[in-house]
Design a protein around this motif. Structure first.
Motif, PDB file in Angstrom:
ATOM      1  N   MET A 125       0.832  -1.207   0.000  1.00  0.00           N
ATOM      2  CA  MET A 125       0.000   0.000   0.000  1.00  0.00           C
ATOM      3  C   MET A 125       0.866   1.257   0.000  1.00  0.00           C
ATOM      4  N   ALA A 126       1.906   1.225   0.838  1.00  0.00           N
ATOM      5  CA  ALA A 126       2.785   2.388   0.949  1.00  0.00           C
ATOM      6  C   ALA A 126       3.525   2.660  -0.352  1.00  0.00           C
ATOM      7  N   ALA A 127       3.855   1.600  -1.086  1.00  0.00           N
ATOM      8  CA  ALA A 127       4.567   1.763  -2.351  1.00  0.00           C
ATOM      9  C   ALA A 127       3.737   2.521  -3.377  1.00  0.00           C
ATOM     10  N   ARG A 128       2.425   2.526  -3.202  1.00  0.00           N
ATOM     11  CA  ARG A 128       1.538   3.243  -4.112  1.00  0.00           C
ATOM     12  C   ARG A 128       0.957   4.504  -3.479  1.00  0.00           C
ATOM     13  N   GLY A 129       1.583   4.991  -2.433  1.00  0.00           N
ATOM     14  CA  GLY A 129       1.232   6.304  -1.909  1.00  0.00           C
ATOM     15  C   GLY A 129       0.220   6.343  -0.791  1.00  0.00           C
ATOM     16  N   ALA A 130      -0.300   5.201  -0.356  1.00  0.00           N
ATOM     17  CA  ALA A 130      -1.208   5.185   0.791  1.00  0.00           C
ATOM     18  C   ALA A 130      -0.392   5.298   2.077  1.00  0.00           C
ATOM     19  N   LEU A 131      -1.054   5.622   3.167  1.00  0.00           N
ATOM     20  CA  LEU A 131      -0.392   5.682   4.469  1.00  0.00           C
ATOM     21  C   LEU A 131      -1.023   4.633   5.385  1.00  0.00           C
ATOM     22  N   PRO A 132      -0.492   3.410   5.375  1.00  0.00           N
ATOM     23  CA  PRO A 132      -1.064   2.345   6.197  1.00  0.00           C
ATOM     24  C   PRO A 132      -0.650   2.446   7.652  1.00  0.00           C
ATOM     25  N   VAL A 133      -1.616   2.230   8.535  1.00  0.00           N
ATOM     26  CA  VAL A 133      -1.373   2.194   9.977  1.00  0.00           C
ATOM     27  C   VAL A 133      -1.800   0.811  10.459  1.00  0.00           C
ATOM     28  N   PHE A 134      -0.841   0.028  10.889  1.00  0.00           N
ATOM     29  CA  PHE A 134      -1.111  -1.338  11.340  1.00  0.00           C
ATOM     30  C   PHE A 134      -1.158  -1.346  12.862  1.00  0.00           C
ATOM     31  N   ALA A 135      -2.363  -1.554  13.417  1.00  0.00           N
ATOM     32  CA  ALA A 135      -2.545  -1.633  14.863  1.00  0.00           C
ATOM     33  C   ALA A 135      -2.428  -3.089  15.296  1.00  0.00           C
ATOM     34  N   VAL A 155       9.361  -3.273   4.176  1.00  0.00           N
ATOM     35  CA  VAL A 155       9.089  -1.873   4.482  1.00  0.00           C
ATOM     36  C   VAL A 155      10.397  -1.082   4.575  1.00  0.00           C
ATOM     37  N   ALA A 156      11.251  -1.438   5.555  1.00  0.00           N
ATOM     38  CA  ALA A 156      12.477  -0.662   5.769  1.00  0.00           C
ATOM     39  C   ALA A 156      13.367  -0.662   4.531  1.00  0.00           C
ATOM     40  N   LEU A 157      13.556  -1.821   3.940  1.00  0.00           N
ATOM     41  CA  LEU A 157      14.404  -1.923   2.750  1.00  0.00           C
ATOM     42  C   LEU A 157      13.845  -1.133   1.573  1.00  0.00           C
ATOM     43  N   GLN A 158      12.532  -0.991   1.537  1.00  0.00           N
ATOM     44  CA  GLN A 158      11.882  -0.289   0.426  1.00  0.00           C
ATOM     45  C   GLN A 158      11.874   1.230   0.619  1.00  0.00           C
ATOM     46  N   ASN A 159      12.250   1.674   1.829  1.00  0.00           N
ATOM     47  CA  ASN A 159      12.191   3.105   2.158  1.00  0.00           C
ATOM     48  C   ASN A 159      10.778   3.669   2.006  1.00  0.00           C
ATOM     49  N   THR A 160       9.779   2.858   2.299  1.00  0.00           N
ATOM     50  CA  THR A 160       8.389   3.312   2.260  1.00  0.00           C
ATOM     51  C   THR A 160       7.927   3.625   3.680  1.00  0.00           C
ATOM     52  N   LYS A 161       6.851   4.383   3.787  1.00  0.00           N
ATOM     53  CA  LYS A 161       6.368   4.805   5.098  1.00  0.00           C
ATOM     54  C   LYS A 161       5.124   4.040   5.503  1.00  0.00           C
ATOM     55  N   MET A 162       5.189   3.453   6.670  1.00  0.00           N
ATOM     56  CA  MET A 162       4.007   2.907   7.323  1.00  0.00           C
ATOM     57  C   MET A 162       4.149   3.194   8.804  1.00  0.00           C
ATOM     58  N   ILE A 163       3.026   3.096   9.522  1.00  0.00           N
ATOM     59  CA  ILE A 163       3.042   3.339  10.969  1.00  0.00           C
ATOM     60  C   ILE A 163       2.580   2.090  11.691  1.00  0.00           C
ATOM     61  N   LEU A 164       3.360   1.664  12.665  1.00  0.00           N
ATOM     62  CA  LEU A 164       2.987   0.559  13.546  1.00  0.00           C
ATOM     63  C   LEU A 164       2.423   1.148  14.831  1.00  0.00           C
TER      64      LEU A 164
END
Length: 630
Positions: A375-385, A402-411
């Motif tokens: 999702m993050a790779a296509r510009g969404a901002l995923p928040v995984f609770a 995630v980390a290797l891709q340099n994409t943003k998500m929130i845990l």
């Protein structure tokens, strides 16, 4: 009064009971579970649903020689009551009492300590293979719910098990689906016939006889098997389990002891992996749990007569859910992800308000993180609770996807730290250590609700790459009247020029602040360096602590590799020459107990902090006096 249950000291005692007595025993088991959970909290609906199944398994199999692996283990209360633990059952989930999950230390009838989902098939296969290697003919049984089948590990286990001709039986406890119409009475009748012992023996004898026909034996057996499969698929539409190498039987009524024992006795004759599909009603026997099984799945306590649940104050989970909804109203890129924990992580409101941006991926934490990475790779901002204890399962995905891709998500890491009565399988003590090993992680740890709001907002608006925020189970604790929370990476509270410093974060700040006020009344000057951002640690926070003569670091997480050890390294880089003391959790498998009792035992309570610093202060005074006299 449980007249029959109090006489059950081992499963062997069940085999002397009549059919009516077995029914009465089921009622006594349910009443005992309801009474205990209403007082101590725990898992109710899932346990009430498997009473007949547990009893039937113990009638048919001979534990502890045979083995039963309860997936997750949150439905093992009937099993405990049938294996000599009735006298202790009232202590379930209390300090020093029985665990709310299977425990190897507790009973020889618990082959494994469990608490996470989707593991039973793999574990049961391992047991079956160990039996085979040692020349044993014992049975290994995995009891897995339809919910746990949403986890990929279950299918990895079945894929491996399907080709092994071992005494392995998987019982699928389906408590959300009714028996589907396309099965029909004819298919049920054929299943009944196919599972009769006489059918299995005749089938095996026929195959042996045909095999002896010169030249044509093997060929004819293949034709017979092919015809059998074709007929079966016509009626049963085949199953995924059969495609994976299991012999499938079912579905059956999971509340009929007579049917279950007959089926289980029959499948013991099948010398290959078998899957028995049973349908049960979650919450059976208690009308409130039957009506709302999800609400009575895990519960803190309730009134047995009215079903009214114990009132509870707002929790960190509730605040997280509300804040995320507020942020989503302003940012349409925000998407919420849960691994079958919608209610537990506070996402029910988000699902109602933003249905198209809410994703429940089932009990599949690994998939959840990689899914979020996509999702993050296509510009969404995923928040995984996700609960801290379950996030551990997705370590590789956090690094690679995630980390290797340099994409943003929130845990959003819920239940961080000590969780209390759920015990050692659920304590959230490892996340700080393993997140430190992942490059470019940002991790915040709020102590209070308004800090959670400020820090989550910052991560959404300003955070980069893999971001996380960890918060404890339950309510916020003591907040000093003169303390003003901020979204800064750290804060200093107390006496700026004090010789003693406490460095801490998260919930423990409340305990440190309590100790500070008590020590102040004793004339001991102290300052607290409160870390809001714990990864990466602000270098200025280290410099602030390095000004002091003695630094105490308190951490509600694992010691080895934790934030305290990293802070020590940073202090050394600052050429700190004073004393440094770390108090964290050295044995991370912490037993179940109320949160305050657990922290007291671990030396992390306000009184423990106060006592440690007071002793250090007295020793310092003695040392200073000796120096002056010298």
């Amino acid at each position: 009064m449980s007249k029959l249950l109090e006489k059950i000291h081992s499963p062997a005692d069940l085999r002397n009971l009549s059919e009516n007595e077995l029914s009465q025993l089921c009622e006594e088991i349910r009443n005992t579970i309801i009474d205990t959970v209403s007082s101590n909290g725990g898992h109710l609906a899932s346990n009430l649903g498997v009473v007949e199944l547990a009893l039937s398994l113990h009638l048919v199999f001979h534990l502890p020689d045979d083995s039963i692996v309860w997936d997750v283990g949150h439905q093992s209360y009937p099993h405990k009551l049938l294996t000599g633990r009735y006298d202790q059952f009232a202590t379930t989930r209390t300090q020093g009492g029985l665990s709310g999950f299977p425990s190897r230390e507790e009973s020889a009838y618990d082959i494994l300590t469990s608490g996470h989902a989707s593991t039973s098939v793999s574990a049961a296969l391992g047991i079956a293979e160990a039996n085979f290697v040692q020349g044993k003919d014992d049975f290994s049984v995995a009891v897995i719910g339809d919910g746990a089948l949403t986890g990929g590990l279950a299918y990895e286990g079945m894929n491996n098990a399907g080709r092994a001709k071992r005494n392995l039986i998987v019982v699928l406890n389906d408590n959300t689906m009714s028996i589907s119409k396309n099965v029909g009475s004819v298919a049920r009748h054929l299943t009944y016939i196919r599972t009769r012992p006489s059918y299995i023996r005749i089938k095996k004898n026929l195959e042996n006889a045909v095999m002896k026909i010169p030249l044509l034996g093997k060929y004819l057996v293949r034709i017979l098997k092919g015809f059998k499969v074709a007929v079966k698929k016509f009626f049963y539409k085949s199953t995924l389990f059969e495609d994976m190498g299991f012999t499938y039987y079912g579905p059956f009524d999971g509340h009929s002891i007579k049917d279950l024992t007959r089926i289980l006795e029959s499948v013991k004759l099948v010398k290959k992996p078998v899957l028995v599909h049973v349908v049960t009603n979650k919450g059976k026997g208690y009308k409130y749990a039957e009506k709302s099984p999800s609400e009575y799945h895990g519960i803190s306590g309730f009134d047995v007569l009215t079903g009214e649940r114990s009132s509870s104050s707002k929790s960190f989970s509730d605040i997280f859910g509300k804040v995320l909804c507020d942020l989503a109203a302003k940012n349409d890129k925000i998407c919420a992800i849960t691994a079958a924990m919608q209610d537990g992580t506070g996402l029910s409101m988000f699902r109602e308000q933003y249905k198209n941006r809410f994703f429940d991926v089932g009990i599949a934490e690994e998939h959840a993180v990689t899914f979020a990475g996509g999702m993050a790779a296509r510009g969404a901002l995923p928040v995984f609770a996700v609960y801290s204890t379950f996030l551990q399962r997705a370590y590789d995905q956090m690094i690679h996807d995630v980390a290797l891709q340099n994409t943003k998500m929130i845990l959003a890491i819920d239940r961080a730290g000590i969780v209390g009565e759920d015990g050692k399988t659920h304590q959230g003590l490892f996340d700080t250590a393993y997140l430190q090993t992942i490059p470019n992680v940002t991790l915040y740890s709020p102590s209070y609700f308004n800090e959670l709001e400020a820090q989550l907002t910052y991560l959404v608006e300003e955070g980069e790459k893999l971001c996380a925020i960890r918060y404890p189970r339950g309510i916020e604790l003591f907040k000093p009247k003169d303390f003003i929370p901020t979204a800064d990476s750290y804060q200093v509270y107390g006496e700026p020029d004090a010789e003693f410093a406490i460095v801490t974060y998260g919930r423990l700040f409340s305990f440190a602040a309590t100790a500070y006020h008590s020590l102040k009344q004793k004339g001991i000057a102290l300052k607290i360096v409160k870390l809001n951002r714990i990864i990466p640690i602000d270098k200025q926070a280290v410099k602030e602590a390095a000004k002091c003569r003695t630094v105490f670091f308190y951490e509600e997480a694992i010691l080895q590799g934790g934030i305290g050890e990293h802070f020590s390294y940073l202090l050394q880089k600052e050429a700190f020459i004073g004393k440094y003391r770390i108090k964290a959790i050295e044995d991370p498998f912490v037993e179940h107990a109320p949160m305050f009792y657990a922290l007291e035992a671990l030396g992390l309570s306000a009184s423990s902090i106060e006592e440690t610093i007071f002793q250090e202060y007295k020793e310092m005074k003695v040392g200073n006096k000796i120096e002056k006299e010298a």
